[in-house]
Design a protein around this motif. Structure first.
Motif, PDB file in Angstrom:
ATOM      1  N   MET A   1      22.898 -20.465 -54.755  1.00  0.00           N
ATOM      2  CA  MET A   1      23.082 -20.635 -56.148  1.00  0.00           C
ATOM      3  C   MET A   1      21.810 -21.317 -56.645  1.00  0.00           C
ATOM      4  O   MET A   1      21.002 -21.689 -55.967  1.00  0.00           O
ATOM      5  CB  MET A   1      24.224 -21.438 -56.421  1.00  0.00           C
ATOM      6  CG  MET A   1      25.897 -20.695 -55.718  1.00  0.00           C
ATOM      7  SD  MET A   1      26.110 -19.274 -56.528  1.00  0.00           S
ATOM      8  CE  MET A   1      25.698 -18.169 -55.186  1.00  0.00           C
TER       9      MET A   1
ATOM     10  N   SER B   1      29.768 -21.339 -60.760  1.00  0.00           N
ATOM     11  CA  SER B   1      28.563 -20.448 -60.354  1.00  0.00           C
ATOM     12  C   SER B   1      29.030 -19.686 -59.169  1.00  0.00           C
ATOM     13  O   SER B   1      28.721 -18.528 -59.046  1.00  0.00           O
ATOM     14  CB  SER B   1      27.036 -21.301 -59.975  1.00  0.00           C
ATOM     15  OG  SER B   1      26.750 -22.181 -61.094  1.00  0.00           O
TER      16      SER B   1
ATOM     17  N   THR C   1      26.603 -20.544 -51.503  1.00  0.00           N
ATOM     18  CA  THR C   1      26.659 -21.928 -51.151  1.00  0.00           C
ATOM     19  C   THR C   1      25.499 -22.466 -52.244  1.00  0.00           C
ATOM     20  O   THR C   1      24.447 -21.672 -52.823  1.00  0.00           O
ATOM     21  CB  THR C   1      26.338 -22.310 -49.808  1.00  0.00           C
ATOM     22  OG1 THR C   1      26.090 -23.638 -49.643  1.00  0.00           O
ATOM     23  CG2 THR C   1      24.943 -21.800 -49.436  1.00  0.00           C
ATOM     24  N   CYS C   2      25.455 -23.903 -52.228  1.00  0.00           N
ATOM     25  CA  CYS C   2      24.344 -24.533 -53.194  1.00  0.00           C
ATOM     26  C   CYS C   2      23.440 -25.207 -52.687  1.00  0.00           C
ATOM     27  O   CYS C   2      22.403 -25.694 -53.390  1.00  0.00           O
ATOM     28  CB  CYS C   2      25.406 -25.337 -54.186  1.00  0.00           C
ATOM     29  SG  CYS C   2      26.549 -24.283 -55.226  1.00  0.00           S
ATOM     30  N   ASN C   3      23.560 -25.375 -51.376  1.00  0.00           N
ATOM     31  CA  ASN C   3      22.547 -26.315 -50.579  1.00  0.00           C
ATOM     32  C   ASN C   3      21.910 -25.423 -49.702  1.00  0.00           C
ATOM     33  O   ASN C   3      22.446 -24.861 -48.563  1.00  0.00           O
ATOM     34  CB  ASN C   3      23.341 -27.344 -49.842  1.00  0.00           C
ATOM     35  CG  ASN C   3      22.636 -28.302 -49.182  1.00  0.00           C
ATOM     36  OD1 ASN C   3      21.299 -28.514 -49.392  1.00  0.00           O
ATOM     37  ND2 ASN C   3      23.094 -29.045 -48.302  1.00  0.00           N
TER      38      ASN C   3
ATOM     39  N   ARG D   1      29.630 -25.812 -51.243  1.00  0.00           N
ATOM     40  CA  ARG D   1      28.815 -26.599 -52.224  1.00  0.00           C
ATOM     41  C   ARG D   1      27.635 -27.080 -51.260  1.00  0.00           C
ATOM     42  O   ARG D   1      26.618 -26.638 -51.462  1.00  0.00           O
ATOM     43  CB  ARG D   1      29.246 -27.428 -53.123  1.00  0.00           C
ATOM     44  CG  ARG D   1      28.368 -28.575 -53.797  1.00  0.00           C
ATOM     45  CD  ARG D   1      28.930 -29.474 -54.595  1.00  0.00           C
ATOM     46  NE  ARG D   1      29.475 -30.750 -53.874  1.00  0.00           N
ATOM     47  CZ  ARG D   1      30.201 -31.887 -54.521  1.00  0.00           C
ATOM     48  NH1 ARG D   1      30.005 -31.915 -55.965  1.00  0.00           N
ATOM     49  NH2 ARG D   1      30.686 -32.684 -53.858  1.00  0.00           N
TER      50      ARG D   1
ATOM     51  N   SER E   1      28.811 -26.185 -59.500  1.00  0.00           N
ATOM     52  CA  SER E   1      28.897 -25.538 -58.252  1.00  0.00           C
ATOM     53  C   SER E   1      30.026 -24.534 -58.230  1.00  0.00           C
ATOM     54  O   SER E   1      29.609 -23.342 -57.671  1.00  0.00           O
ATOM     55  CB  SER E   1      28.850 -26.549 -57.211  1.00  0.00           C
ATOM     56  OG  SER E   1      29.969 -27.167 -57.123  1.00  0.00           O
TER      57      SER E   1
ATOM     58  N   THR F   1      22.773 -26.640 -58.693  1.00  0.00           N
ATOM     59  CA  THR F   1      24.440 -26.547 -58.757  1.00  0.00           C
ATOM     60  C   THR F   1      24.933 -27.233 -57.481  1.00  0.00           C
ATOM     61  O   THR F   1      26.067 -27.338 -57.138  1.00  0.00           O
ATOM     62  CB  THR F   1      24.532 -25.036 -58.302  1.00  0.00           C
ATOM     63  OG1 THR F   1      23.783 -24.593 -57.265  1.00  0.00           O
ATOM     64  CG2 THR F   1      24.164 -24.086 -59.773  1.00  0.00           C
ATOM     65  N   ASN F   2      23.879 -27.925 -56.567  1.00  0.00           N
ATOM     66  CA  ASN F   2      24.453 -28.740 -55.400  1.00  0.00           C
ATOM     67  C   ASN F   2      24.848 -30.045 -56.198  1.00  0.00           C
ATOM     68  O   ASN F   2      23.863 -31.003 -55.918  1.00  0.00           O
ATOM     69  CB  ASN F   2      23.430 -28.789 -54.357  1.00  0.00           C
ATOM     70  CG  ASN F   2      23.809 -29.567 -53.261  1.00  0.00           C
ATOM     71  OD1 ASN F   2      25.092 -29.690 -52.876  1.00  0.00           O
ATOM     72  ND2 ASN F   2      22.920 -30.084 -52.296  1.00  0.00           N
TER      73      ASN F   2
END
Length: 370
Positions: free
Chosen positions: A155, A172, A130-132, A103, A169, A159-160
């Motif tokens: 993502m 996804s 990853t979301c970040n 995440r 997160s 989503t983070n």
């Protein structure tokens, strides 16, 4: 935005996020295929799915389904295991694709796992989900110096998760992995069904939380065992450990873990879409109905043939379990949210004293001794 807002919003946004994700992956398909197609063409490629906590459970959901879809070896190994015991988990010097779920991408183990794979394996490639965009893992694996041995995919925005627990997160990242690795999930169908059932799930979860059960058990088979594990963790996190939660496989539960049951236990059984596997899930559900009070055994699945206490996701019964898992997880997320609220906690921040942190702290990474 503070006070019991983010987690609810991030659960509710998932159908829209999934649609956005499908569009972004389709647009990025040429770059994705250029990286993955040559690797997946190799018969001896080992795929290792890794992450910590919920991100590790994403791998446990995916590994059985991807093995079946791709007809190749796919292993789920948590970064927490890989970093502490690298020579055991990377004992075979095979061409390996390390798929990292993260995440934030700032957990200490994330970059350490990547480094160990490069150190111990002659041929290692990296797929990062990853979301970040500001996380160390995404920035490092996106640098020009990473060459052609890594692909980092971000993502969709939002989503983070701002909430403590991973919700949008993880679903996804699971759908992204299924899509890019060739399992071909019908994301549009999943999103439509999820959007339709979310209000009912929220209502059912609130009613359940009013009963103040103090023990919850989640059971499932194959990919749904990993889903059960993530479901139990969501409840444990959002109730700050005040509600005991447990997970197991449908067949494994009888072998001792069934001891956790008491009259205050609620048991959830995820029902497989595979006809053979589903029989075992229904067997344990029926057995639990003979043990627990009425209404304390709830099945979650894609058919309406398991009794009144079924939380159903109609229209998904023809899809593999790993593909429907992100949709089924919405039920557990709603249960965790409603139970946290019923206890008077803030689901966005169930640990105000920071006994447990959103991004793990206090981990020392030790160099591998020769």
């Amino acid at each position: 935005m503070t006070g019991d807002v983010w987690t609810a919003r991030e659960i509710a946004q998932q159908p829209d996020v999934w649609r956005t994700l499908a569009g972004s992956l389709a647009a990025d398909r040429p770059r994705i295929d250029a990286f993955l197609a040559p690797l997946l063409a190799g018969d001896d490629l080992r795929i290792v799915l890794t992450g910590a906590g919920t991100s590790a459970f994403a791998g446990q959901i995916l590994a059985p389904g991807l093995s079946r879809a791709l007809r190749r070896r796919v292993d789920a190994v948590a970064t927490t295991d890989l970093v502490s015991n690298p020579r055991e988990h990377l004992a075979e010097d095979l061409p390996t694709l390390l798929v990292s779920f993260a995440r934030s991408g700032d957990s200490p183990e994330s970059l350490a796992a990547v480094g160990l794979a490069d150190e111990l394996l002659s041929e290692a490639w990296h797929l990062v989900l990853t979301c970040n965009p500001d996380g160390r893992l995404y920035r490092t694996m996106s640098e020009p110096g990473a060459g052609n041995r890594s692909l980092a995919l971000l993502m969709p925005e939002g989503t983070n998760d701002h909430g403590f627990a991973m919700t949008s997160s993880v679903t996804s990242m699971v759908l992204a992995a299924l899509t890019v690795l060739g399992a071909e999930p019908d994301v549009a169908l999943l999103a439509d069904v999820a959007a339709a059932v979310l209000p009912d799930l929220a209502k059912r979860a609130r009613t359940l939380a009013e009963g103040r059960a103090d023990r919850f058990v989640y059971l499932g088979s194959g990919p749904l065992t990993g889903l059960a594990r993530e479901s139990a963790l969501k409840l444990l996190e959002l109730t700050a450990g005040r509600v005991v939660s447990y997970f197991d496989s449908s067949l494994g539960f009888r072998h001792g873990p069934k001891s956790v049951l008491n009259d205050a236990t609620v048991a959830f059984v995820y029902l497989s879409n595979d006809p053979h596997t589903r029989r075992y899930d229904l067997d344990i559900a029926r057995e639990l109905c003979e043990t627990l009070p009425d209404g304390h055994v709830i099945t979650i699945g894609c058919r309406d043939d398991a009794g009144e206490e079924t939380w159903s996701f109609p229209g998904l019964h023809d899809l593999p379990d790993a593909v429907v898992a992100p949709a089924l997880l919405l039920a557990a997320q709603q249960v965790a949210l409603a139970t946290s609220r019923a206890l008077g906690l803030d689901p966005d921040n169930p640990f105000p004293a920071q006994e447990v942190n959103r991004v793990v702290k206090g981990v020392s990474i030790h160099a591998l001794e020769r």
